[in-house]
Design an enzyme around this catalytic site. Sequence first.
Site, PDB file in Angstrom:
ATOM      1  N   LYS A  99       0.856  -1.193   0.000  1.00  0.00           N
ATOM      2  CA  LYS A  99       0.000   0.000   0.000  1.00  0.00           C
ATOM      3  C   LYS A  99       0.882   1.229   0.000  1.00  0.00           C
ATOM      4  CE  LYS A  99      -4.458   1.026   0.260  1.00  0.00           C
ATOM      5  NZ  LYS A  99      -5.619   0.250  -0.212  1.00  0.00           N
TER       6      LYS A  99
HETATM    7  P1  NAD Z   1     -12.866   7.866  -3.081  1.00  0.00           P
HETATM    8  O1  NAD Z   1     -11.845   8.890  -2.798  1.00  0.00           O
HETATM    9  O2  NAD Z   1     -13.296   7.654  -4.482  1.00  0.00           O
HETATM   10  O3  NAD Z   1     -14.192   8.159  -2.222  1.00  0.00           O
HETATM   11  C1  NAD Z   1     -14.180   8.322  -0.836  1.00  0.00           C
HETATM   12  C2  NAD Z   1     -15.532   8.922  -0.443  1.00  0.00           C
HETATM   13  O4  NAD Z   1     -15.631   8.951   0.963  1.00  0.00           O
HETATM   14  C3  NAD Z   1     -15.749  10.331  -0.946  1.00  0.00           C
HETATM   15  O5  NAD Z   1     -17.077  10.452  -1.411  1.00  0.00           O
HETATM   16  C4  NAD Z   1     -15.568  11.178   0.315  1.00  0.00           C
HETATM   17  O6  NAD Z   1     -16.303  12.375   0.259  1.00  0.00           O
HETATM   18  C5  NAD Z   1     -16.146  10.213   1.334  1.00  0.00           C
HETATM   19  N1  NAD Z   1     -15.773  10.511   2.707  1.00  0.00           N
HETATM   20  C6  NAD Z   1     -14.570  10.864   3.218  1.00  0.00           C
HETATM   21  N2  NAD Z   1     -14.655  11.059   4.530  1.00  0.00           N
HETATM   22  C7  NAD Z   1     -15.947  10.833   4.867  1.00  0.00           C
HETATM   23  C8  NAD Z   1     -16.680  10.884   6.077  1.00  0.00           C
HETATM   24  N3  NAD Z   1     -16.086  11.193   7.225  1.00  0.00           N
HETATM   25  N4  NAD Z   1     -17.998  10.586   6.048  1.00  0.00           N
HETATM   26  C9  NAD Z   1     -18.608  10.258   4.903  1.00  0.00           C
HETATM   27  N5  NAD Z   1     -17.967  10.194   3.723  1.00  0.00           N
HETATM   28  C10 NAD Z   1     -16.662  10.487   3.719  1.00  0.00           C
HETATM   29  O7  NAD Z   1     -12.316   6.506  -2.422  1.00  0.00           O
HETATM   30  P2  NAD Z   1     -12.731   5.028  -2.788  1.00  0.00           P
HETATM   31  O8  NAD Z   1     -11.795   4.529  -3.815  1.00  0.00           O
HETATM   32  O9  NAD Z   1     -14.193   4.970  -3.027  1.00  0.00           O
HETATM   33  O10 NAD Z   1     -12.361   4.252  -1.448  1.00  0.00           O
HETATM   34  C11 NAD Z   1     -13.239   4.223  -0.330  1.00  0.00           C
HETATM   35  C12 NAD Z   1     -12.793   3.137   0.624  1.00  0.00           C
HETATM   36  O11 NAD Z   1     -12.795   1.871  -0.042  1.00  0.00           O
HETATM   37  C13 NAD Z   1     -11.382   3.281   1.196  1.00  0.00           C
HETATM   38  O12 NAD Z   1     -11.339   2.756   2.500  1.00  0.00           O
HETATM   39  C14 NAD Z   1     -10.542   2.402   0.279  1.00  0.00           C
HETATM   40  O13 NAD Z   1      -9.347   1.966   0.893  1.00  0.00           O
HETATM   41  C15 NAD Z   1     -11.509   1.266   0.053  1.00  0.00           C
HETATM   42  N6  NAD Z   1     -11.264   0.495  -1.156  1.00  0.00           N
HETATM   43  C16 NAD Z   1     -11.236   1.082  -2.373  1.00  0.00           C
HETATM   44  C17 NAD Z   1     -11.038   0.306  -3.507  1.00  0.00           C
HETATM   45  C18 NAD Z   1     -11.074   0.876  -4.893  1.00  0.00           C
HETATM   46  O14 NAD Z   1     -11.068   0.098  -5.850  1.00  0.00           O
HETATM   47  N7  NAD Z   1     -11.165   2.170  -5.078  1.00  0.00           N
HETATM   48  C19 NAD Z   1     -10.835  -1.084  -3.363  1.00  0.00           C
HETATM   49  C20 NAD Z   1     -10.886  -1.650  -2.090  1.00  0.00           C
HETATM   50  C21 NAD Z   1     -11.107  -0.850  -1.006  1.00  0.00           C
END
Ligand code: NAD
Length: 413
Positions: free
Chosen positions: A106
Site C-alpha cells: 500500500k
Molecule cells: P474515493 O476517494 O473515491 O471516495 C471516498 C468517499 O468517501 C468520498 O465520497 C468522500 O467524500 C467520502 N468521505 C470521506 N470522509 C468521509 C466521512 N467522514 N464521512 C462520509 N464520507 C466520507 O475513495 P474510494 O476509492 O471509493 O475508497 C473508499 C474506501 O474503499 C477506502 O477505504 C478504500 O481503501 C476502500 N477500497 C477502495 C477500492 C477501490 O477500488 N477504489 C478497493 C478496495 C477498497
Amino acid sequence: MTGKSSMQSSYEVSLDAACDRLGYTESTRRLLSLAALELKVEIPIVRDNGELAVFSGYRVQHQNVRGPCKGGLRYHPEVDIDEVRGLASLMTMKTALVDIPLGGGKGGICCNPRELSTRELEVLTRKFVKRIHREIGPNSDIMAPDVGTNAQVMGWIHSEYSAIYGHSPAAVTGKPLALGGSAGRDKATGHGIGIVIQAYSERYGTPLEGATVAIQGFGNVGVHAAKALTDLGMKVIAVSDARSAVYRREGVDISALSKQKSERGLLADVDGYQRLDPGKELEVECDYLVPAALGGVINDENAPRIKAKTIVEGANGPVTSEADKILRRREIDVVPDILANSGGVIVSYFEWVQNLQRQVWPLKQIDDELAQILGNAARQVFDHAAQKELDLRSAAFDISVRRVKEALDATGI
Ligand code: NAD
C-alpha cells in the site's frame, strides 16, 4: 496520528487470534505482522503560486511470498506510515483470501488532493514515482487507485514509470482504458460488494428484494456499490460524503445525486431528502450498512447505536476491533473488508494479466470471472465460519493466514 493506527491494531488482533486457532508459533505471527519493506520519501513541488511545498510519501510492501505486492495509493491529509502499514497487511490477507497470485502492499501521500490543482497533482505523482521507481514494477509492486486517486493518477504513474523502463503497462493497474486499463475496473469494488451480498443472502436466507441499505462514502466504491445493490432490487435509503449525508425512506435516486454532486459538489439540499448530521448515516435502521469511506468509523463509541442487521465493509478497516466485539455481542454480522471489497484487487489482477499477455478481455469475461472468484471466496468463508462456529472476519483470517503460511513453508522458511 501517533502510534499504531486502528487499522494496524485491528489487523494484529485478527492475526493473533488466527495464529492461536491455527497453532502457529510466535515467530510466524511476528513474520506476518511485520512489513518486508517500508519507504518514506519527501517530495518537493513548486505550487501554482510559486511557493515550495514538501509532501511526505509512503510505500509499504508487506508480503510478496505469493506474488508481487499489490495495493492502492491513497492521497489524503491523514496518511501516515502506520495507516499505510495496516492497509498493506490487509492487502496480503485479501489477495490470499481470494487466492490470486499476488502479495500485499500500500502507499500514500499525505496531502489534500482537493486543495491541489491538476498540474500540482501530476507533478507530485510523477516525482513520487521518480523517488520510488526502483522498488516498484510488474514483478515487484503494483499500485492501483484508492481514496483520493483515480485512473488519471494511475495514467501519470504509468507514463513516468514507462519513461524510465520502456512501455510497462503491468506496472500499475486502474489505468485509463486508453493506456491498457481493464474494462470493469472502475466499478469492480462496488460491483463486488453486490456479489458478496448476493452470496450472503443465498447462504443465510435473507431476501434481497426491497432490503434497505445505508452507504457511507460517495466515491468510487460507494457510488458503484449503490448502483450494484439497486440493480439487485435493494433499496438504498441513505448516502453520505465527507460533507453531507442524506436520507429518503422510499429510496434515493443515485443518478440524480451523482449529477448534483458533480455539478454542485454537494449531496444535500435536494427536495424530498432529509439531511442527516455527519456520521448519522451509520446509525439509520436498515438491513445492510456499507461503510465505504475511511477506516475506524465504527468504533466503541457508536457501535452500541448501530441499527443495521449486517455490516458489509466496503472501506478498508471501517470497524475497529473494539467495535467488532460489541457488534458480535449484539449479533450484528460483519462481512470483513478482505472479502467484501476484494472486487477491486481481483479486477486489478485481471488488468495485470491482460497487460502481461498483451490481451484485451471483454467486459463479460471480466464480470463472469469476478463473480466466480469472489462468489467462491465468499462461500469458503461462510462454510469455514459455520464449521468452526466463528464470526466471518475470524473465518476469513483463518483461510488467508493459512494460505500465506503454506507459501512461506514451501519456500523453506
Ligand atoms: P474515493 O476517494 O473515491 O471516495 C471516498 C468517499 O468517501 C468520498 O465520497 C468522500 O467524500 C467520502 N468521505 C470521506 N470522509 C468521509 C466521512 N467522514 N464521512 C462520509 N464520507 C466520507 O475513495 P474510494 O476509492 O471509493 O475508497 C473508499 C474506501 O474503499 C477506502 O477505504 C478504500 O481503501 C476502500 N477500497 C477502495 C477500492 C477501490 O477500488 N477504489 C478497493 C478496495 C477498497
